[in-house]
Design a protein around this motif. Structure first.
Motif, mmCIF file in Angstrom:
data_model
loop_
_atom_site.group_PDB
_atom_site.id
_atom_site.type_symbol
_atom_site.label_atom_id
_atom_site.label_comp_id
_atom_site.label_asym_id
_atom_site.label_seq_id
_atom_site.Cartn_x
_atom_site.Cartn_y
_atom_site.Cartn_z
ATOM 1 N N TRP A 143 15.911 4.752 -7.727
ATOM 2 C CA TRP A 143 14.925 5.832 -7.735
ATOM 3 C C TRP A 143 13.761 5.455 -8.623
ATOM 4 C CZ3 TRP A 143 15.413 9.040 -3.956
ATOM 5 C CH2 TRP A 143 16.665 9.144 -3.348
ATOM 6 N N PRO A 144 12.551 5.794 -8.218
ATOM 7 C CA PRO A 144 11.379 5.350 -8.979
ATOM 8 C C PRO A 144 11.292 5.987 -10.371
ATOM 9 C CG PRO A 144 10.719 6.769 -7.153
ATOM 10 C CD PRO A 144 12.191 6.542 -7.012
ATOM 11 N N GLU A 145 10.703 5.244 -11.290
ATOM 12 C CA GLU A 145 10.524 5.786 -12.640
ATOM 13 C C GLU A 145 9.527 6.927 -12.636
ATOM 14 O OE1 GLU A 145 9.477 2.854 -15.565
ATOM 15 O OE2 GLU A 145 11.022 1.517 -14.778
ATOM 16 N N LYS A 146 8.477 6.781 -11.831
ATOM 17 C CA LYS A 146 7.454 7.824 -11.755
ATOM 18 C C LYS A 146 7.643 8.588 -10.446
ATOM 19 C CE LYS A 146 4.119 5.252 -14.497
ATOM 20 N NZ LYS A 146 2.710 4.875 -14.644
ATOM 21 N N LYS A 147 7.567 9.914 -10.549
ATOM 22 C CA LYS A 147 8.034 10.748 -9.436
ATOM 23 C C LYS A 147 7.046 10.939 -8.285
ATOM 24 C CE LYS A 147 11.450 13.652 -11.837
ATOM 25 N NZ LYS A 147 11.864 15.047 -12.115
ATOM 26 N N LEU A 148 5.846 10.437 -8.388
ATOM 27 C CA LEU A 148 4.890 10.655 -7.288
ATOM 28 C C LEU A 148 5.163 9.692 -6.141
ATOM 29 C CD1 LEU A 148 2.280 12.015 -6.177
ATOM 30 C CD2 LEU A 148 0.984 10.206 -7.347
ATOM 31 N N GLY A 149 5.265 10.238 -4.913
ATOM 32 C CA GLY A 149 5.400 9.411 -3.716
ATOM 33 C C GLY A 149 4.164 9.559 -2.841
ATOM 34 N N PHE A 150 3.792 8.478 -2.179
ATOM 35 C CA PHE A 150 2.604 8.464 -1.317
ATOM 36 C C PHE A 150 3.054 8.794 0.109
ATOM 37 C CE2 PHE A 150 -1.537 5.803 -0.611
ATOM 38 C CZ PHE A 150 -1.978 6.732 0.317
ATOM 39 N N GLY A 151 2.751 10.020 0.559
ATOM 40 C CA GLY A 151 3.063 10.418 1.920
ATOM 41 C C GLY A 151 2.016 9.874 2.879
ATOM 42 N N LEU A 152 2.491 9.148 3.914
ATOM 43 C CA LEU A 152 1.549 8.463 4.816
ATOM 44 C C LEU A 152 1.356 9.229 6.127
ATOM 45 C CD1 LEU A 152 2.902 4.825 4.283
ATOM 46 C CD2 LEU A 152 0.990 5.929 3.113
ATOM 47 N N MET A 153 1.479 10.539 6.075
ATOM 48 C CA MET A 153 1.364 11.325 7.305
ATOM 49 C C MET A 153 -0.084 11.638 7.660
ATOM 50 S SD MET A 153 3.388 14.762 8.396
ATOM 51 C CE MET A 153 2.676 15.858 7.201
ATOM 52 N N ARG A 154 -0.925 11.837 6.655
ATOM 53 C CA ARG A 154 -2.319 12.230 6.931
ATOM 54 C C ARG A 154 -3.257 11.229 6.276
ATOM 55 N NH1 ARG A 154 -0.079 16.990 4.536
ATOM 56 N NH2 ARG A 154 0.845 18.331 6.117
ATOM 57 N N LEU A 155 -3.269 10.037 6.810
ATOM 58 C CA LEU A 155 -4.096 8.976 6.227
ATOM 59 C C LEU A 155 -5.554 9.155 6.624
ATOM 60 C CD1 LEU A 155 -1.594 6.044 6.788
ATOM 61 C CD2 LEU A 155 -2.327 7.014 4.599
ATOM 62 N N PRO A 156 -6.480 8.528 5.870
ATOM 63 C CA PRO A 156 -7.894 8.653 6.244
ATOM 64 C C PRO A 156 -8.141 8.108 7.643
ATOM 65 C CG PRO A 156 -7.576 7.087 4.429
ATOM 66 C CD PRO A 156 -6.262 7.742 4.674
ATOM 67 N N LYS A 157 -9.038 8.750 8.348
ATOM 68 C CA LYS A 157 -9.305 8.375 9.739
ATOM 69 C C LYS A 157 -10.717 7.813 9.887
ATOM 70 C CE LYS A 157 -5.650 9.731 12.198
ATOM 71 N NZ LYS A 157 -5.680 10.811 13.148
ATOM 72 N N ASN A 158 -10.821 6.925 10.884
ATOM 73 C CA ASN A 158 -12.124 6.431 11.300
ATOM 74 C C ASN A 158 -12.177 6.735 12.792
ATOM 75 O OD1 ASN A 158 -14.476 5.112 11.491
ATOM 76 N ND2 ASN A 158 -13.766 3.154 10.634
ATOM 77 N N GLY A 159 -12.804 7.862 13.152
ATOM 78 C CA GLY A 159 -12.669 8.340 14.528
ATOM 79 C C GLY A 159 -11.241 8.795 14.753
ATOM 80 N N ASP A 160 -10.628 8.304 15.839
ATOM 81 C CA ASP A 160 -9.244 8.699 16.124
ATOM 82 C C ASP A 160 -8.221 7.802 15.442
ATOM 83 O OD1 ASP A 160 -9.994 10.783 17.697
ATOM 84 O OD2 ASP A 160 -9.913 9.647 19.572
ATOM 85 N N ASP A 161 -8.685 6.680 14.870
ATOM 86 C CA ASP A 161 -7.750 5.697 14.319
ATOM 87 C C ASP A 161 -7.640 5.807 12.804
ATOM 88 O OD1 ASP A 161 -7.431 4.647 16.872
ATOM 89 O OD2 ASP A 161 -9.204 3.365 16.630
ATOM 90 N N ILE A 162 -6.499 5.364 12.286
ATOM 91 C CA ILE A 162 -6.341 5.297 10.832
ATOM 92 C C ILE A 162 -7.323 4.278 10.274
ATOM 93 C CG2 ILE A 162 -4.744 4.588 9.003
ATOM 94 C CD1 ILE A 162 -2.476 5.801 10.734
ATOM 95 N N ASP A 163 -8.000 4.651 9.210
ATOM 96 C CA ASP A 163 -8.962 3.756 8.563
ATOM 97 C C ASP A 163 -8.170 2.808 7.637
ATOM 98 O OD1 ASP A 163 -10.828 2.543 6.889
ATOM 99 O OD2 ASP A 163 -12.168 4.284 6.912
ATOM 100 N N ILE A 164 -7.926 1.601 8.118
ATOM 101 C CA ILE A 164 -7.066 0.665 7.389
ATOM 102 C C ILE A 164 -7.708 0.242 6.069
ATOM 103 C CG2 ILE A 164 -6.017 -1.645 7.469
ATOM 104 C CD1 ILE A 164 -4.544 0.443 9.154
ATOM 105 N N ASP A 165 -9.007 -0.002 6.066
ATOM 106 C CA ASP A 165 -9.660 -0.423 4.813
ATOM 107 C C ASP A 165 -9.547 0.673 3.747
ATOM 108 O OD1 ASP A 165 -10.300 -2.814 5.920
ATOM 109 O OD2 ASP A 165 -12.361 -2.273 6.440
ATOM 110 N N ALA A 166 -9.829 1.908 4.147
ATOM 111 C CA ALA A 166 -9.750 3.016 3.174
ATOM 112 C C ALA A 166 -8.305 3.211 2.715
ATOM 113 C CB ALA A 166 -10.291 4.302 3.800
#
Ligand code: SF4
Ligand code: SF4
Length: 369
Positions: free
Chosen positions: A4-27
């Motif tokens: 289990w991680p030492e720090k409790k924040l997890g990065f949820g990848l459900m609503r990632l930044p978008k570029n048009g209809d696609d996920i913005d990979i650079d951002a």
């Protein structure tokens, strides 16, 4: 690193930044790098989060050493068939994520309406086998159902290591979300808890100044979201609090909250209780979601679900979430609120004596637009 991680924040990848209809990979790469650089490790995705597992591979797995992060993903039981088995889905997920094993693997969204799809497809046994083979390090499930079902599942499946629950301070005693009861059941079974929706889909991040006054009286500069995250993170059985971060400012605020995490003090817990009272003091339809009204509705209206969406608007104001929820219910087969023919069957069945016909008309005015 697979514990289990030492720090409790997890990065949820459900609503990632978008570029048009696609996920913005650079951002997304920039957010990922900032998250890892701040000492956080836990990423959360799922088979059904469109493009998310691929984005994880591109932004994390192909750019960072395996030991520097942990990955959680979820099996979508409702996508399985005799031609697409748990083994097929699992193999596809390993390939999509670009890893050899999952640190955390979950059966996705267990609840009453899913029936026995995971048992019927042998998913519990399959995951246990993957765990024995070292391809899953921690096995759990995410859960959206009642306390009774959670109690049954944890009793029937002691092999489960953790559960992922909807927990936020407003829904702690809510009789449709059951944040508090489900947390207590998981803790009583000795399970670690992953928190999803700690800011209730964004609602608790945008409180009015009047509602948030008890917060600002103590910490004038702390965001409402940071209070909601600290509430979840202060619960002893909670191992990870997920946040669906998609903007640098949100990332910075969350990283600051969990970088040097401070559990809520008694004074701060009292402020949370006051803000909860402020939010819940807004009059709403007092529906308990017992569903006694729905079976006989000739128009097939999912009445408590209409009221759930309507109550969200009454409580938090206009927001895309209630409309999203309502259209999801229509897609599942509900009649529209405006379909009501005023037969009165539901009002006779309602133990709360709700004026359902009139309330549906009000709901329709804001939802059927
Ligand atoms: S009054 Fe309307 S909502 Fe109630 S049962 Fe009849 S059609 Fe359904
Ligand atoms: S019978 Fe009344 S309280 Fe129960 S779900 Fe229907 S409207 Fe809600």
């Amino acid at each position: 690193m697979t514990d289990w991680p030492e720090k409790k924040l997890g990065f949820g990848l459900m609503r990632l930044p978008k570029n048009g209809d696609d996920i913005d990979i650079d951002a997304t790469c920039r957010l990922v790098d900032e998250f890892l650089a701040a000492g956080f490790t836990y990423f959360d995705t799922a088979y059904v989060y469109q493009g998310s597992e691929d984005a994880f591979r591109k932004c994390v797995a192909e750019r960072h050493p395996r030991g520097s992060y942990t990955i959680a993903t979820k099996m979508a039981g409702w996508k399985l068939s005799p031609d697409y088995t748990p083994a097929d889905m699992f193999a596809d997920q390993l390939a999509r994520c670009g890893v050899e094993y999952f640190d955390y693997y979950l059966l996705h969204s267990l609840q009453e309406s899913r029936g026995t799809v995971y048992e019927d497809n042998g998913c519990f046994d399959f995951c246990q086998k993957m765990k024995e083979e070292g391809k899953i390090r921690h096995f759990g499930f995410s859960f959206h159902g009642s306390p009774e079902l959670l109690e049954k599942l944890l009793t029937d499946h002691p092999e489960v290591d953790f559960v992922q629950l909807q927990i936020n301070y407003v829904d702690w005693e809510n009789n449709a979300i059951w944040s508090g009861k489900n947390y207590e059941i998981a803790a009583a079974h000795g399970k670690k808890v992953i928190v999803m929706e700690p800011v209730k889909g964004g609602f608790l991040a945008s409180l009015s100044p009047e509602t948030a006054a008890p917060f600002t009286a103590i910490h004038p500069d702390a965001s409402p979201a940071s209070w909601a995250l600290r509430f979840a993170g202060s619960l002893p059985a909670v191992a990870v609090v997920l946040s669906g971060m998609n903007a640098p400012a949100q990332m910075a605020d969350n990283v600051a909250t969990f970088g040097d995490f401070q559990p809520l003090t008694d004074e701060e817990q009292a402020a949370i209780a006051k803000v909860r009272d402020n939010i819940l003091s807004v009059p709403t339809v007092p529906c308990t979601a017992c569903r006694y009204c729905t079976e006989g509705c000739p128009m097939g209206i999912f009445i408590p679900d209409v009221f759930k969406a309507y109550n969200m608007i009454l409580t938090f104001g206009e927001h895309n979430r209630p409309h999203f929820y309502y259209s999801g219910q229509l897609a599942l087969g509900s009649g529209k609120a405006s379909d009501c023919i005023q037969c009165g069957q539901c009002e006779a069945a309602c133990p709360q004596h709700i004026d359902i016909i009139e309330q549906l008309q009000k709901a329709s005015a804001v939802l059927d637009v």
